[in-house]
Design an enzyme around this catalytic site. Structure first.
Site, PDB file in Angstrom:
ATOM      1  N   GLN A   1     -47.463  32.090  -4.948  1.00 42.98           N
ATOM      2  CA  GLN A   1     -48.700  32.807  -4.615  1.00 42.98           C
ATOM      3  C   GLN A   1     -49.809  31.813  -4.254  1.00 42.98           C
ATOM      4  O   GLN A   1     -50.096  30.888  -5.017  1.00 42.98           O
ATOM      5  CB  GLN A   1     -49.115  33.680  -5.815  1.00 42.98           C
ATOM      6  CG  GLN A   1     -50.303  34.575  -5.533  1.00 42.98           C
ATOM      7  CD  GLN A   1     -50.029  35.622  -4.454  1.00 42.98           C
ATOM      8  OE1 GLN A   1     -49.005  36.304  -4.478  1.00 42.98           O
ATOM      9  NE2 GLN A   1     -50.924  35.744  -3.487  1.00 42.98           N
TER      10      GLN A   1
ATOM     11  N   LYS B   1     -46.397  42.991  -6.331  1.00 43.76           N
ATOM     12  CA  LYS B   1     -45.096  42.544  -5.822  1.00 43.76           C
ATOM     13  C   LYS B   1     -44.008  42.881  -6.840  1.00 43.76           C
ATOM     14  O   LYS B   1     -42.927  43.327  -6.493  1.00 43.76           O
ATOM     15  CB  LYS B   1     -45.129  41.045  -5.514  1.00 43.76           C
ATOM     16  CG  LYS B   1     -45.904  40.761  -4.238  1.00 43.76           C
ATOM     17  CD  LYS B   1     -46.300  39.320  -4.043  1.00 43.76           C
ATOM     18  CE  LYS B   1     -47.221  39.227  -2.823  1.00 43.76           C
ATOM     19  NZ  LYS B   1     -47.845  37.915  -2.643  1.00 43.76           N
TER      20      LYS B   1
ATOM     21  N   ASP C   1     -41.422  34.215   2.474  1.00 45.54           N
ATOM     22  CA  ASP C   1     -42.713  34.285   3.170  1.00 45.54           C
ATOM     23  C   ASP C   1     -42.569  33.850   4.625  1.00 45.54           C
ATOM     24  O   ASP C   1     -43.454  34.109   5.443  1.00 45.54           O
ATOM     25  CB  ASP C   1     -43.726  33.344   2.484  1.00 45.54           C
ATOM     26  CG  ASP C   1     -44.718  34.106   1.617  1.00 45.54           C
ATOM     27  OD1 ASP C   1     -44.902  35.315   1.854  1.00 45.54           O
ATOM     28  OD2 ASP C   1     -45.302  33.492   0.710  1.00 45.54           O
TER      29      ASP C   1
END
Ligand code: NAD
Length: 292
Positions: free
Chosen positions: A98, A54, A123
């Site tokens: 995460q 990422k 997200d």
């Protein structure tokens, strides 16, 4: 005729290129570069690789990025305090925690995700964004299913009026996938572990999206000739001690490709779109927060 193979690489490159252009335009107008903060708690090896990828993507696009590493022993209060700090950091437009969190924080997962400012929720997992998606008014939608929609669009695969069958009803893939396909005017059927006569349903599909988590679950006899088959599954098959695990999708690729009209491979398919969409969501979030 063998299916057209939809390789994720070329679509991911297109999505990232567009996001980069948009990021530069934002920088020019506002003087601010979109920024992403990734929070990792503990040192799970797979999570460490995901976070590294990422950050690499942020560097590739020139986005501002912050990595927040917290020890496995971090408490819920410490993690929530870090999220509060990032929520009020003007340089950070997207926040991603995460998953999975370490065992001791597992029960706090919802509370942690819900603490992220919905406008920074790149997200698309915050209940506010889930609700917005269900009423067709979302700015930030989950990366993997949104990447699938972009891939279908860029491949000129018709969704309007098509029968799309989504196998899997998870909050991160199946449900948002179904909602996004509905918004594209597909007729959507969601199948899951309690569905009866699954093959009869999938055989009527113009588009199948498999998000089950079972290797080679979708077989050639379940697919209508010419259908588009999107494989979201990532199954790690051990090759013995010391050897790298093999990645296998939810679709029996070798046989299904002889029947389908288009198909995504695993690896090299949908997986690559997820990070590309994360970059796009970060840029979209920045645009929204800067009022552009
Ligand atoms: P999950 O375990 O949360 O959900 C699996 C779904 O499959 C459930 O809704 C369940 O009802 C359904 N299912 C299980 N057995 C079934 C059966 N026999 N018949 C019909 N449906 C059945 O998984 P998830 O988080 O949605 O992930 C699904 C797969 O996608 C996994 O392999 C995961 O690794 C992968 N994934 C990939 C990406 C990516 O970036 N490409 C992102 C997220 C998840």
């Amino acid at each position: 005729m063998a299916a057209k193979i939809l390789y994720g690489k070329e679509f991911a490159a297109r999505i990232k290129e567009d996001a980069k252009k948009e990021a530069l335009a934002i920088k020019e107008k506002s003087g601010v570069m979109p920024g992403l903060a990734v929070v990792i708690v503990g040192n799970d090896p797979a999570s460490t690789v995901y976070v590294r990828n990422k950050q690499k993507a942020c560097d590739e696009l020139g986005l501002y990025s912050v990595k927040v590493e917290m020890p496995e022993t971090a408490t819920k209060e410490e993690l929530l305090a870090k999220i509060d700090e990032l929520n009020s950091d003007k340089k950070v437009h997207g926040i991603l925690v995460q998953l999975p969190l370490p065992k001791a924080l597992k029960d706090a997962e919802d509370e942690v995700l819900n603490r992220i400012d919905p406008r920074k929720d790149v997200d698309g997992f915050h209940p506010v964004n889930v609700g917005k998606l269900s009423v067709g008014d979302a700015t930030l939608t989950p990366c993997t299913p949104t990447g699938v929609i972009r891939m279908l669009e860029l491949s000129d695969i018709n969704m309007d009026g098509a029968h799309a069958v989504v196998i899997g009803r998870s909050n991160i893939v199946g449900k948002p996938m179904a909602n996004l396909l509905l918004q594209k005017n597909a007729t959507v059927t969601v199948c899951h572990s309690h569905t009866k006569n699954l093959a009869d349903i999938t055989r009527t599909a113009d588009i199948i999206v498999a998000a089950v988590g079972r290797p080679r679950f979708v077989t050639a006899d379940m697919v209508k000739p010419g259908a588009t088959v999107i494989d979201v599954g990532i199954n790690r098959i051990s090759q013995g001690e010391g050897k790298k695990a093999k990645l296998i999708g939810d679709v029996d690729f070798d046989n299904v490709k002889e029947v389908a009209g288009a198909i995504t491979p695993v690896p090299g398919g949908v997986g690559l779109l997820t990070i590309a969409m994360l970059m796009q969501n970060t840029v979209t979030a920045a645009k929204d927060q800067l009022g552009l």
